[in-house]
Scaffold this active site. Structure first.
Site, PDB file in Angstrom:
ATOM      1  N   HIS A  21      26.559 -10.054 -32.767  1.00 45.12           N
ATOM      2  CA  HIS A  21      27.851 -10.667 -33.106  1.00 45.12           C
ATOM      3  C   HIS A  21      28.982  -9.629 -32.987  1.00 45.12           C
ATOM      4  O   HIS A  21      30.050  -9.919 -32.461  1.00 45.12           O
ATOM      5  CB  HIS A  21      27.848 -11.197 -34.549  1.00 45.12           C
ATOM      6  CG  HIS A  21      26.873 -12.311 -34.811  1.00 45.12           C
ATOM      7  ND1 HIS A  21      25.907 -12.238 -35.790  1.00 45.12           N
ATOM      8  CD2 HIS A  21      26.725 -13.512 -34.219  1.00 45.12           C
ATOM      9  CE1 HIS A  21      25.203 -13.357 -35.802  1.00 45.12           C
ATOM     10  NE2 HIS A  21      25.670 -14.153 -34.860  1.00 45.12           N
ATOM     11  N   LYS A  45      21.487 -25.840 -41.981  1.00 42.45           N
ATOM     12  CA  LYS A  45      20.438 -24.844 -42.224  1.00 42.45           C
ATOM     13  C   LYS A  45      20.563 -24.338 -43.667  1.00 42.45           C
ATOM     14  O   LYS A  45      21.666 -24.257 -44.192  1.00 42.45           O
ATOM     15  CB  LYS A  45      20.622 -23.644 -41.288  1.00 42.45           C
ATOM     16  CG  LYS A  45      20.735 -24.007 -39.819  1.00 42.45           C
ATOM     17  CD  LYS A  45      21.145 -22.775 -39.010  1.00 42.45           C
ATOM     18  CE  LYS A  45      21.549 -23.114 -37.597  1.00 42.45           C
ATOM     19  NZ  LYS A  45      22.228 -22.018 -36.898  1.00 42.45           N
ATOM     20  N   ARG A  94      23.602 -15.655 -25.094  1.00 40.64           N
ATOM     21  CA  ARG A  94      22.596 -14.600 -24.924  1.00 40.64           C
ATOM     22  C   ARG A  94      21.694 -14.859 -23.724  1.00 40.64           C
ATOM     23  O   ARG A  94      21.387 -13.952 -22.972  1.00 40.64           O
ATOM     24  CB  ARG A  94      21.721 -14.501 -26.182  1.00 40.64           C
ATOM     25  CG  ARG A  94      22.425 -13.900 -27.359  1.00 40.64           C
ATOM     26  CD  ARG A  94      21.651 -14.140 -28.623  1.00 40.64           C
ATOM     27  NE  ARG A  94      21.469 -15.566 -28.833  1.00 40.64           N
ATOM     28  CZ  ARG A  94      20.941 -16.107 -29.910  1.00 40.64           C
ATOM     29  NH1 ARG A  94      20.509 -15.339 -30.878  1.00 40.64           N
ATOM     30  NH2 ARG A  94      20.826 -17.405 -30.031  1.00 40.64           N
ATOM     31  N   SER A 132      20.097 -13.813 -35.792  1.00 42.74           N
ATOM     32  CA  SER A 132      20.034 -13.656 -37.253  1.00 42.74           C
ATOM     33  C   SER A 132      18.657 -14.067 -37.759  1.00 42.74           C
ATOM     34  O   SER A 132      18.123 -13.451 -38.683  1.00 42.74           O
ATOM     35  CB  SER A 132      21.106 -14.521 -37.920  1.00 42.74           C
ATOM     36  OG  SER A 132      22.382 -14.123 -37.506  1.00 42.74           O
TER      37      SER A 132
HETATM   38  O1  PNS Z   1      25.946 -19.653 -35.531  1.00 44.55           O
HETATM   39  P1  PNS Z   1      25.701 -21.109 -35.264  1.00 44.55           P
HETATM   40  O2  PNS Z   1      24.900 -21.719 -36.384  1.00 44.55           O
HETATM   41  O3  PNS Z   1      25.080 -21.336 -33.920  1.00 44.55           O
HETATM   42  O4  PNS Z   1      27.149 -21.816 -35.249  1.00 44.55           O
HETATM   43  C1  PNS Z   1      27.281 -23.200 -35.054  1.00 44.55           C
HETATM   44  C2  PNS Z   1      28.710 -23.681 -35.350  1.00 44.55           C
HETATM   45  C3  PNS Z   1      29.160 -23.193 -36.712  1.00 44.55           C
HETATM   46  C4  PNS Z   1      29.654 -23.143 -34.315  1.00 44.55           C
HETATM   47  C5  PNS Z   1      28.699 -25.243 -35.271  1.00 44.55           C
HETATM   48  O5  PNS Z   1      27.597 -25.731 -35.972  1.00 44.55           O
HETATM   49  C6  PNS Z   1      29.959 -25.859 -35.881  1.00 44.55           C
HETATM   50  O6  PNS Z   1      31.043 -25.652 -35.397  1.00 44.55           O
HETATM   51  N1  PNS Z   1      29.796 -26.618 -36.993  1.00 44.55           N
HETATM   52  C7  PNS Z   1      30.882 -27.233 -37.701  1.00 44.55           C
HETATM   53  C8  PNS Z   1      30.773 -28.759 -37.681  1.00 44.55           C
HETATM   54  C9  PNS Z   1      31.301 -29.294 -36.363  1.00 44.55           C
HETATM   55  O7  PNS Z   1      32.417 -29.076 -35.993  1.00 44.55           O
HETATM   56  N2  PNS Z   1      30.416 -30.055 -35.667  1.00 44.55           N
HETATM   57  C10 PNS Z   1      30.758 -30.586 -34.368  1.00 44.55           C
HETATM   58  C11 PNS Z   1      30.460 -29.597 -33.237  1.00 44.55           C
HETATM   59  S1  PNS Z   1      28.783 -29.019 -33.285  1.00 44.55           S
END
Ligand code: PNS
Length: 162
Positions: A21, A45, A94, A132
């Site tokens: 990150h 999660k 990645r 992570s």
């Molecule tokens: O590190 P991650 O868990 O891959 O990040 C995922 C993240 C936080 C970018 C995604 O889950 C998110 O934006 N969640 C907020 C809810 C949302 O907007 N959902 C619609 C798009 S997935």
């Protein structure tokens, strides 16, 4: 001359932040003037670290980078990005295995707000395996995460799994 500041929101779970990150954040600063690291608070999660712990670890790990700020958000990312008056979301890629997941997120976000762009940055090779989840697994079973996460995160993981 364009005087508009180029700002990106870098969202994620960051449970916890890794050198992967940080690599994206540091390289992102060659493209953006400011980066807002935004920690998702309402993840499906079950996180190891609370949102406050994750924010504190990111702040500690980015304290030498004044152009980086750290925040958390609930609900939809697009609502948060709009509220911040930002137009770009930064995400790291990645491997090919990330592409399907990232394409889904970027596409749904485009549907929710066509004005906001997702910008992908390819991870440096040495971090292309790093996640992570892997870090948590290694730490849980007593392996060394020294070269994978900042010192503050290493200490925090030791405490969690003591
Ligand atoms: O590190 P991650 O868990 O891959 O990040 C995922 C993240 C936080 C970018 C995604 O889950 C998110 O934006 N969640 C907020 C809810 C949302 O907007 N959902 C619609 C798009 S997935």
């Amino acid at each position: 001359m364009c005087l508009t500041e180029r700002i990106a929101v870098y969202p994620g779970s960051f449970d916890p932040i890794t050198y992967g990150h940080l690599d994206i954040i540091k390289r992102g600063l060659s493209v953006f003037d400011r980066i807002i690291v935004a920690v998702l608070n309402n993840s499906r999660k079950a996180p190891l670290f609370t949102v406050n712990e994750r924010v504190a670890l990111i702040k500690e790990s980015t304290k030498e980078l004044p152009a980086v700020s750290v925040d958390s958000f609930d609900g939809l990312l697009m609502d948060y990005v709009r509220k911040k008056k930002v137009h770009v979301v930064l995400r790291g890629l990645r491997a090919i295995s990330d592409v399907e997941y990232e394409l889904q997120i970027a596409s749904i976000n485009k549907h929710l707000d066509p004005e906001i762009e997702t910008c992908f940055m390819i991870s440096s090779n040495r971090y292309s395996f790093l996640s992570s989840s892997m870090v948590k697994e290694v730490a849980k079973y007593g392996g060394s995460v020294h070269l994978l996460v900042p010192d503050a995160v290493e200490r925090a993981l030791e405490k969690k799994f003591m």
